[in-house]
Design a protein around this motif. Structure first.
Motif, PDB file in Angstrom:
ATOM      1  N   VAL A 107       0.823  -1.212   0.000  1.00 62.27           N
ATOM      2  CA  VAL A 107       0.000   0.000   0.000  1.00 62.27           C
ATOM      3  C   VAL A 107       0.855   1.260   0.000  1.00 62.27           C
ATOM      4  N   LEU A 108       1.881   1.294   0.843  1.00 66.33           N
ATOM      5  CA  LEU A 108       2.689   2.503   0.968  1.00 66.33           C
ATOM      6  C   LEU A 108       3.548   2.754  -0.261  1.00 66.33           C
ATOM      7  N   ALA A 113       4.468   6.333  -4.935  1.00 66.46           N
ATOM      8  CA  ALA A 113       4.606   6.533  -6.382  1.00 66.46           C
ATOM      9  C   ALA A 113       3.488   7.415  -6.918  1.00 66.46           C
ATOM     10  N   THR A 114       2.291   7.211  -6.388  1.00 64.91           N
ATOM     11  CA  THR A 114       1.148   8.010  -6.833  1.00 64.91           C
ATOM     12  C   THR A 114       1.294   9.459  -6.410  1.00 64.91           C
ATOM     13  N   GLN A 115       1.758   9.694  -5.197  1.00 64.20           N
ATOM     14  CA  GLN A 115       1.948  11.063  -4.718  1.00 64.20           C
ATOM     15  C   GLN A 115       2.961  11.806  -5.571  1.00 64.20           C
ATOM     16  N   THR A 161      -4.360  -6.037   1.961  1.00 61.82           N
ATOM     17  CA  THR A 161      -5.108  -5.475   3.087  1.00 61.82           C
ATOM     18  C   THR A 161      -4.590  -6.020   4.412  1.00 61.82           C
ATOM     19  N   VAL A 162      -4.363  -7.326   4.447  1.00 60.83           N
ATOM     20  CA  VAL A 162      -3.856  -7.959   5.668  1.00 60.83           C
ATOM     21  C   VAL A 162      -2.457  -7.452   6.000  1.00 60.83           C
ATOM     22  N   GLN A 167       1.163  -3.914   9.306  1.00 62.59           N
ATOM     23  CA  GLN A 167       2.161  -2.842   9.349  1.00 62.59           C
ATOM     24  C   GLN A 167       1.639  -1.631  10.111  1.00 62.59           C
ATOM     25  N   ALA A 168       0.383  -1.265   9.867  1.00 56.02           N
ATOM     26  CA  ALA A 168      -0.195  -0.093  10.524  1.00 56.02           C
ATOM     27  C   ALA A 168      -0.240  -0.264  12.033  1.00 56.02           C
TER      28      ALA A 168
END
Length: 214
Positions: A107-108, A113-115, A161-162, A167-168
């Motif tokens: 996710v990060l 990359a998107t940012q 997602t898992v 990580q979060a």
């Protein structure tokens, strides 16, 4: 939803490129600070509209991001078999734009990359192609026998997602309880939507003529 900038889906493979380009031209004409985003799969990357779209976006230096969710199988053909190029991202060099390949299960990494692509577009530096290397766990459709997959396909047991939840919690961004609340809220929203659909009356015949242009 249209009022939130969502232009909806369409049933044409590769149909989103023209829509995203039109949206990005609209952004420029209206003097807005928005960025258009086109999501597509590895199968659509072999359509002519992919090449036409990236070429046109680069020529006009449009604020648009092309995001390829490469799940390796298109409808039922492996990427390795269908693509002459090893990656989708490397094709960006032909259209004078950055081509970035990231772990689509992270996710990060996708967020970062998107940012960067959003920042480029808003500074007037033009489009970016992002390839998210991911994996389709299920079939393309209900009943798909998935004959193109082998039992030991990579990433088969990885769930974005898992992994992000874990990580979060480890980083202290969320507690176990907060993560559970998010999951429960999402599950309840789906259950409520299904219940609403099941209990709703069938539409009348007049609805056939709504939102139809002659």
């Amino acid at each position: 939803e249209i009022d939130k900038g969502m232009l909806g889906a369409n049933g044409i493979v590769g149909g989103g490129f023209g829509l995203a380009i039109g949206a990005s031209i609209s952004i420029i004409n209206q003097g807005k600070d928005n960025v258009a985003v086109c999501f597509f799969g590895d199968g659509a990357a072999n359509e002519g509209t992919f090449h036409e779209g990236l070429n046109f976006a680069s020529i006009l230096n449009l604020p648009v991001i092309f995001v390829c969710e490469n799940n390796q199988f298109a409808e039922g053909t492996t990427h390795d078999y269908a693509s002459a190029s090893e990656t989708i991202a490397e094709r960006a060099s032909a259209y004078n734009m950055p081509g970035v390949r990231v772990d689509g299960m992270d996710v990060l990494e996708v967020y970062k990359a998107t940012q960067e692509a959003v920042d480029r577009a808003k500074k007037g530096e033009g489009p970016t192609l992002i390839e998210c290397d991911t994996y389709r766990k299920y079939g393309h459709f209900e009943g798909d026998e998935q004959k193109v997959k082998s039992p030991d396909d990579r990433n088969a047991d990885k769930n974005a997602t898992v992994e992000f939840r874990k990580q979060a919690i480890e980083e202290g961004w969320l507690t176990e309880e907060e993560a559970d609340d998010i999951e429960n809220t999402a599950e309840q929203a789906v259950e409520d939507a299904v219940k609403f659909a099941d209990e709703s009356e069938l539409p009348d015949e007049d609805s056939l003529y709504k939102d139809v242009f002659a």
